[in-house]
Motif scaffolding. Structure first.
Motif, PDB file in Angstrom:
ATOM      1  N   VAL A  71       0.830  -1.209   0.000  1.00  0.00           N
ATOM      2  CA  VAL A  71       0.000   0.000   0.000  1.00  0.00           C
ATOM      3  C   VAL A  71       0.863   1.257   0.000  1.00  0.00           C
ATOM      4  N   ILE A  72       1.936   1.246   0.752  1.00  0.00           N
ATOM      5  CA  ILE A  72       2.741   2.462   0.953  1.00  0.00           C
ATOM      6  C   ILE A  72       3.702   2.703  -0.207  1.00  0.00           C
ATOM      7  N   THR A  73       4.243   1.648  -0.809  1.00  0.00           N
ATOM      8  CA  THR A  73       5.276   1.818  -1.843  1.00  0.00           C
ATOM      9  C   THR A  73       4.888   2.815  -2.929  1.00  0.00           C
ATOM     10  N   PRO A  74       3.724   2.709  -3.576  1.00  0.00           N
ATOM     11  CA  PRO A  74       3.407   3.675  -4.641  1.00  0.00           C
ATOM     12  C   PRO A  74       3.179   5.094  -4.128  1.00  0.00           C
ATOM     13  N   LYS A  75       3.006   5.264  -2.816  1.00  0.00           N
ATOM     14  CA  LYS A  75       2.788   6.599  -2.259  1.00  0.00           C
ATOM     15  C   LYS A  75       4.093   7.359  -2.021  1.00  0.00           C
ATOM     16  N   ILE A  76       5.226   6.656  -2.112  1.00  0.00           N
ATOM     17  CA  ILE A  76       6.526   7.310  -1.990  1.00  0.00           C
ATOM     18  C   ILE A  76       6.899   7.892  -3.351  1.00  0.00           C
ATOM     19  N   ILE A  77       7.093   9.198  -3.392  1.00  0.00           N
ATOM     20  CA  ILE A  77       7.342   9.892  -4.659  1.00  0.00           C
ATOM     21  C   ILE A  77       8.844   9.907  -4.922  1.00  0.00           C
ATOM     22  N   SER A  78       9.301   8.987  -5.742  1.00  0.00           N
ATOM     23  CA  SER A  78      10.714   8.929  -6.089  1.00  0.00           C
ATOM     24  C   SER A  78      10.857   8.322  -7.468  1.00  0.00           C
ATOM     25  N   LYS A  79      11.844   8.766  -8.224  1.00  0.00           N
ATOM     26  CA  LYS A  79      12.091   8.216  -9.542  1.00  0.00           C
ATOM     27  C   LYS A  79      12.719   6.826  -9.453  1.00  0.00           C
ATOM     28  N   SER A  80      13.318   6.523  -8.309  1.00  0.00           N
ATOM     29  CA  SER A  80      13.990   5.242  -8.146  1.00  0.00           C
ATOM     30  C   SER A  80      13.068   4.256  -7.439  1.00  0.00           C
ATOM     31  N   PRO A  81      12.695   3.138  -8.094  1.00  0.00           N
ATOM     32  CA  PRO A  81      11.875   2.130  -7.406  1.00  0.00           C
ATOM     33  C   PRO A  81      12.556   1.583  -6.155  1.00  0.00           C
ATOM     34  N   LYS A  82      13.884   1.520  -6.174  1.00  0.00           N
ATOM     35  CA  LYS A  82      14.578   1.018  -4.990  1.00  0.00           C
ATOM     36  C   LYS A  82      14.427   1.973  -3.815  1.00  0.00           C
ATOM     37  N   THR A  83      14.488   3.274  -4.083  1.00  0.00           N
ATOM     38  CA  THR A  83      14.266   4.245  -3.022  1.00  0.00           C
ATOM     39  C   THR A  83      12.841   4.139  -2.500  1.00  0.00           C
ATOM     40  N   GLN A  84      11.899   3.963  -3.403  1.00  0.00           N
ATOM     41  CA  GLN A  84      10.500   3.770  -2.983  1.00  0.00           C
ATOM     42  C   GLN A  84      10.387   2.603  -2.000  1.00  0.00           C
ATOM     43  N   GLN A  85      10.971   1.488  -2.378  1.00  0.00           N
ATOM     44  CA  GLN A  85      10.881   0.298  -1.535  1.00  0.00           C
ATOM     45  C   GLN A  85      11.597   0.486  -0.209  1.00  0.00           C
ATOM     46  N   THR A  86      12.770   1.100  -0.253  1.00  0.00           N
ATOM     47  CA  THR A  86      13.569   1.277   0.955  1.00  0.00           C
ATOM     48  C   THR A  86      12.815   2.079   2.003  1.00  0.00           C
ATOM     49  N   LEU A  87      12.251   3.215   1.591  1.00  0.00           N
ATOM     50  CA  LEU A  87      11.518   4.052   2.539  1.00  0.00           C
ATOM     51  C   LEU A  87      10.195   3.403   2.932  1.00  0.00           C
ATOM     52  N   ALA A  88       9.532   2.781   1.966  1.00  0.00           N
ATOM     53  CA  ALA A  88       8.241   2.158   2.261  1.00  0.00           C
ATOM     54  C   ALA A  88       8.399   1.010   3.241  1.00  0.00           C
ATOM     55  N   ALA A  89       9.482   0.237   3.129  1.00  0.00           N
ATOM     56  CA  ALA A  89       9.677  -0.895   4.026  1.00  0.00           C
ATOM     57  C   ALA A  89       9.808  -0.444   5.469  1.00  0.00           C
ATOM     58  N   ALA A  90      10.575   0.627   5.697  1.00  0.00           N
ATOM     59  CA  ALA A  90      10.754   1.123   7.057  1.00  0.00           C
ATOM     60  C   ALA A  90       9.434   1.651   7.628  1.00  0.00           C
ATOM     61  N   ILE A  91       8.681   2.384   6.809  1.00  0.00           N
ATOM     62  CA  ILE A  91       7.396   2.922   7.276  1.00  0.00           C
ATOM     63  C   ILE A  91       6.414   1.782   7.542  1.00  0.00           C
ATOM     64  N   ALA A  92       6.381   0.799   6.645  1.00  0.00           N
ATOM     65  CA  ALA A  92       5.469  -0.327   6.821  1.00  0.00           C
ATOM     66  C   ALA A  92       5.783  -1.093   8.096  1.00  0.00           C
ATOM     67  N   ALA A  93       7.082  -1.308   8.392  1.00  0.00           N
ATOM     68  CA  ALA A  93       7.458  -2.004   9.624  1.00  0.00           C
ATOM     69  C   ALA A  93       7.039  -1.202  10.846  1.00  0.00           C
ATOM     70  N   LEU A  94       7.208   0.110  10.773  1.00  0.00           N
ATOM     71  CA  LEU A  94       6.863   0.966  11.907  1.00  0.00           C
ATOM     72  C   LEU A  94       5.366   0.917  12.202  1.00  0.00           C
ATOM     73  N   ILE A  95       4.541   1.086  11.188  1.00  0.00           N
ATOM     74  CA  ILE A  95       3.104   1.134  11.442  1.00  0.00           C
ATOM     75  C   ILE A  95       2.550  -0.246  11.781  1.00  0.00           C
ATOM     76  N   THR A  96       3.221  -1.310  11.287  1.00  0.00           N
ATOM     77  CA  THR A  96       2.814  -2.661  11.686  1.00  0.00           C
ATOM     78  C   THR A  96       3.058  -2.861  13.177  1.00  0.00           C
ATOM     79  N   ALA A  97       4.217  -2.412  13.649  1.00  0.00           N
ATOM     80  CA  ALA A  97       4.535  -2.557  15.072  1.00  0.00           C
ATOM     81  C   ALA A  97       3.596  -1.743  15.945  1.00  0.00           C
ATOM     82  N   LEU A  98       3.148  -0.578  15.449  1.00  0.00           N
ATOM     83  CA  LEU A  98       2.300   0.309  16.236  1.00  0.00           C
ATOM     84  C   LEU A  98       0.809   0.074  16.014  1.00  0.00           C
ATOM     85  N   ASN A  99       0.472  -0.934  15.231  1.00  0.00           N
ATOM     86  CA  ASN A  99      -0.939  -1.277  14.961  1.00  0.00           C
ATOM     87  C   ASN A  99      -1.682  -0.134  14.270  1.00  0.00           C
ATOM     88  N   LEU A 100      -1.021   0.592  13.374  1.00  0.00           N
ATOM     89  CA  LEU A 100      -1.652   1.707  12.664  1.00  0.00           C
ATOM     90  C   LEU A 100      -2.187   1.238  11.319  1.00  0.00           C
TER      91      LEU A 100
END
Length: 992
Positions: free
Chosen positions: A770-799
């Motif tokens: 869900v989060i990956t396409p919401k990261i605005i970056s020309k690099s798909p790897k940058t999208q994934q890198t930032l999205a993975a950290a955010i996804a882990a954070l909100i999973t841990a916090l039940n958001l």
């Protein structure tokens, strides 16, 4: 009630030894060996001739140690070392110890795993015959506190009973040989967890105060707590040398005068030889009482005695003087019953029951838990090895021709009772007596030939054994929507709905066997999940304890930390890169996250273990997260031991060796395939990894993420930077310096967070998509890198990923890290290289003689204008010839101008050296829009730069103006599908 004395056992002339406390006597014999002759010789030592080193054997004999007591997996854990070897092992040497030989003492954990310190196997050195003023023991400079578990530790006797903690490795070995389950501290004060203790010292130093004394609240080292927990010890007895024993005046007088070796202890009017040891024992025992559930008692070894001629009133009289004595000397010099009864009194009834007289615990092995699973066979230079999974040892065991010829190898691997029952034949053990009416008695006894036939047939039927079937520490996708979790305490399975339960260590599915070897790392599976409040507190500690230049970075660091739960099974393994000035707290942040991740990580902090060669050797099954310490310019900063700290060159090499953080599989062939991405060529440098397949093809999986510190971003190429969460922190304010250091509870929190993350992996994957396409970056790897950290954070916090809070966080990340105007969004390396190349001068030979220089951009435009890229292979004119000479060509397509660069062309390398990027081709090959030329059967798309030779390489779009409406364009064929984050995600999933 804690007893602090010993039982009277010897008349010492003028000395009268009395017990201090009238404690209730217990029978320590429940878990300790019963003998009339002092030291027991374990079964593993009987018939053992020595280590093979006569000097070491002589030293062991003098120390009262059986050579077999120091053996681990057939090798000695102690080794004689020359003076240069000692110095290399220790690093910084005290001047008084220089030139001395020593004995290296290797440290192992309770399960036989090698103890590591800062990524290196940990050892101490016992100097041989050190002179006065020189220390007896040395440890590597800057090393942490570690617990010594002797190789001959009697595990069965320790289960549910008494664990003795002493000081000194030799004493623990001798005690274990006598049947007493004993572990050792390196010193009476070396029991705290080093991370916390260093934090206390640094806080005191910052405040210009003295280092605080040890107290009951000081966190005990995790290694000791783990041993207490894993042995299930119900009682712990602290037993230090006799110089800490408190005696009354009658015991320490000679002719009515207190022996000058003793000093009065003001608190209780008792006398001791060493107040520091007495106080250390009391504090340590108090800490154990407060931080463990076991019953804790404290005692000291009884003093020895030494006769001397005493001149009293002109008369010479022989009297005994009390002398210091350690546990090993006491056991060797005293009857076993005396030792046992003294410990009974000291422990005040902590143990019940009695052990067998042979010193072994009376454990009846469950045959169902013994045996083996055949894994296959493997040809070796020494002959065929038959590989089995030993249910008894929970480990992979290779049985060679030599081991198959010995009964002891079968008994050690599978258990004696299993071998008798499953590999035995009826054997006459007792003749009958016809007069008494008794018959012959038969029993099933192990038969070596039957065992050999059973092992070899089963392993040959299982086929060739592949190391790729091994899985190490971490969580692994089971291929059915769940996880397999392997750690030091066992293997667990998480079902797709999040339920965690125990699982077998070997899984057989059809003809495929998945082996989970007994890992040397991996923390406990906690018994509960972390709460949102606990996780929020951890995040606040990160956010409030450091001065982040970008306010969103504290959240990204917290998310990256939570993401480490998925290192071995997640879709993305981004690196975390921290930079900042001195005193910004980079090391403190690293320590905090290291404690959280626990022993699934490894630490690199000096040049000796930061080399790429070292990293390759360490990239094994149990490596999950790598922490690399602060980098300095080469040959500038030296550590306290005189060794260079990690330099930028080391870390840059490490980044390349760890490139697997975005390239999950590296497949190496004898001849690399032409369609193999250039990014994998760097990965091919590594010889480590999860395992290797037999044959010409070798598959490596480097399942690692890494935290780096203080390396400038331009030193890494774009592919690495796209997989980094780069964080910059400023110097801490005075208020922020009061942040609490990480504690043992941080480690336990990490275990609880990991449990929660494993149970919610399905939700994490949903959040990630869900989060990956919401990261605005020309690099798909940058999208994934930032999205993975955010996804882990909100999973841990039940958001909820669609909630307003998460949307606000993503907006902050986009605005501060992804916007083109953001300082945190540096220019892509491929674009920087192209800009530099296009503006670089290229020399053109003019027809008729002469030369001129034009920019590469102008040369491309003129070459295309003169027909380069069209039907005429000679088109391009003078500029086209100059491009071809330097390994380049150009064409105009419907999509614009494209530049061709030949792979491995020496002249292009010389030309591109005008830029600051030495690996220009490799970076451009990974750029978005780059197209590779390939050679396939019946199809050749390579580019001819000369009359005969054709080259493979890349076509890359360039921004060049070609002012010619009649210039032909080259059709590019069907448009290549654009890489999406989801497609890259699928590509990076591990194949299970």
């Amino acid at each position: 009630m804690t007893a602090m004395g010993f039982v009277p056992h010897k008349d010492l002339g003028d000395h009268v030894i009395v017990d201090i406390d009238s404690a209730v006597k217990c029978d320590i014999s429940a878990t300790l060996a019963d003998s009339d002759a002092g030291i027991h010789e374990p079964e593993s030592c009987k018939g053992f001739e020595g280590t093979g080193d006569p000097d070491l054997d002589s030293w062991l004999t003098d120390a009262g140690i059986q050579a077999g007591s120091i053996m681990h997996n057939g090798s000695p854990t102690m080794r004689r070392r020359s003076a240069p070897q000692v110095e290399r092992l220790i690093g910084g040497m005290p001047e008084a110890a220089r030139g001395l030989v020593g004995v290296q003492i290797e440290y192992y954990g309770l399960a036989g795993e090698r103890i590591a310190d800062r990524g290196l196997p940990f050892s101490r050195v016992r100097l041989v015959n050190p002179p006065g003023g020189a220390p007896k023991y040395l440890a590597p400079a800057g090393s942490s506190n570690h617990l010594y578990v002797p190789p001959n530790f009697p595990h069965e006797a320790a289960v549910g009973g008494v664990l003795i903690i002493t000081e000194g490795e030799k004493k623990a070995i001798v005690a274990c040989a006598a049947g007493y389950p004993t572990v050792a501290l390196a010193g009476v004060h070396q029991w705290p967890e080093s991370v916390e203790r260093r934090g206390e010292k640094e806080d005191a130093e910052d405040a210009n105060e003295k280092t605080p004394h040890l107290k009951a609240e000081t966190p005990i080292m995790n290694e000791l707590l783990d041993v207490i927990e894993k042995t299930g010890a119900t009682a712990v007895h602290v037993l230090f040398d006799s110089d800490g024993a408190a005696l009354d005046k009658r015991s320490v007088t000679i002719n009515g005068v207190v022996d000058k070796k003793f000093v009065v202890r003001t608190s209780d009017k008792k006398y001791v030889m060493n107040q520091s040891v007495a106080h250390a024992g009391q504090v340590f025992a108090d800490a154990l009482r407060r931080q463990t559930k076991a019953k804790v008692s404290l005692g000291f070894v009884p003093h020895g005695s030494q006769p001397f001629d005493n001149d009293h009133a002109g008369k010479i009289r022989k009297v005994d003087r009390l002398t210091k004595r350690g546990l090993d000397d006491w056991i060797r010099q005293s009857p076993a019953e005396t030792v046992r009864s003294t410990l009974d009194l000291q422990m005040s009834g902590a143990v019940k029951g009695r052990a067998p007289a042979d010193g072994k615990a009376n454990v009846d092995f469950d045959v169902s838990k013994q045996g083996f699973v055949p894994l296959g066979f493997s040809p070796t230079p020494e002959g065929t090895a038959y590989i089995v999974w030993s249910n008894g040892q929970c480990a992979v065991k290779p049985l060679t021709d030599a081991s198959l010829s010995r009964k002891v190898a079968f008994f050690g691997a599978f258990g004696e009772k299993y071998c008798d029952a499953e590999m035995g034949k009826e054997t006459l053990v007792e003749h009958g007596d016809s007069e008494k009416g008794t018959e012959d008695k038969y029993e099933m006894r192990f038969d070596l030939e039957i065992g050999q036939r059973m092992i070899t047939r089963a392993c040959v039927a299982a086929g060739l054994f592949s190391e790729n079937n091994k899985f190490g520490a971490g969580a692994w996708d089971d291929g059915a929507g769940g996880l397999e979790i392997n750690c030091i305490t066992g293997r667990f399975r998480v079902s797709p709905d999040g339920e965690i339960g125990p699982a077998e260590r070997v899984v057989t599915a059809g003809n495929r066997t998945i082996v989970f070897p007994k890992t040397t790392y991996g923390d406990l599976i906690e018994d509960r999940d972390a709460t949102v409040e606990e996780i929020s507190g951890f995040i606040e500690a990160i956010w409030g304890g450091w001065n982040f230049r970008n306010p969103v970075d504290g959240m990204l660091i917290a998310g990256w930390t939570m993401l480490q739960a998925y290192t071995a099974c997640g879709p993305v393994r981004p690196n975390l890169f921290v930079t900042g000035p001195t005193s910004a707290g980079k090391t403190a942040l690293t320590e905090m996250i290291r404690v959280f991740v626990g022993p699934w990580s490894w630490y690199v902090n000096d040049s000796s273990n930061a080399s790429v060669a070292f990293l390759r050797g360490q990239l094994g099954q149990d490596v999950v997260t790598v922490f690399m310490d602060e980098a300095e310019p080469a040959k500038v900063k030296s550590g306290g031991a005189g060794r260079l700290m990690v330099t930028k060159d080391h870390i840059e090499g490490a980044v390349r060796a760890l490139r697997s953080s975005y390239n999950s599989r590296i497949i190496t062939h004898t001849t690399p395939p032409l369609d193999d991405p250039d990014s994998r060529e760097e990965g091919r440098m590594s010889s480590g990894g999860k395992g290797s397949a037999s044959g010409a093809t070798r598959e490596e999986r480097l399942l690692t993420s890494v935290m780096l510190s203080a390396i400038s971003m331009p030193e890494t190429d774009q592919a690495d930077r796209d997989r980094m969460i780069a964080v910059e922190i400023d110097a801490l304010t005075d208020a922020q310096k009061k942040c609490d250091p990480p504690t043992a509870e941080t480690k336990r929190l990490g275990g609880r967070v990991f449990r929660k993350m494993w149970q919610k992996r399905a939700l994490f994957l949903t959040n990630f998509r869900v989060i990956t396409p919401k990261i605005i970056s020309k690099s798909p790897k940058t999208q994934q890198t930032l999205a993975a950290a955010i996804a882990a954070l909100i999973t841990a916090l039940n958001l909820d990923a669609e909630s307003g809070d998460v949307a606000a966080l993503i907006d902050q990340v986009n605005s501060t890290r992804c916007a083109e105007s953001s300082e945190n969004a540096p220019q892509a390396d491929d674009q920087a290289i192209l800009d530099a190349l296009l503006s670089s001068p290229i020399e053109i030979e003019i027809e008729g003689g002469g030369r001129k220089k034009v920019s590469l951009s102008d040369a491309i435009a003129e070459a295309i204008q003169r027909g380069m890229g069209g039907r005429d292979p000679r088109g391009g004119g003078e500029c086209g010839a100059a491009l071809k000479l330097r390994g380049m060509s150009a064409r105009r397509t419907d999509a614009g101008v494209q530049l061709f660069i030949a792979k491995g062309h020496a002249e292009f390398g010389k030309f591109s050296s005008q830029t600051s990027f030495a690996n220009a081709y490799a970076i451009l090959a990974r750029a978005q829009g780059a197209e590779r030329t390939v050679r396939e059967a019946g199809r050749d798309t390579r580019v001819k730069l000369g009359a005969r030779q054709a080259h493979t390489g890349i076509w890359i779009p360039v921004d060049v103006d070609v002012d010619a409406s009649d210039t032909p364009t080259v059709p590019t064929g069907p448009a290549a599908p654009q890489a999406t984050a989801e497609s890259l995600f699928d590509a990076e999933q591990l194949p299970y």
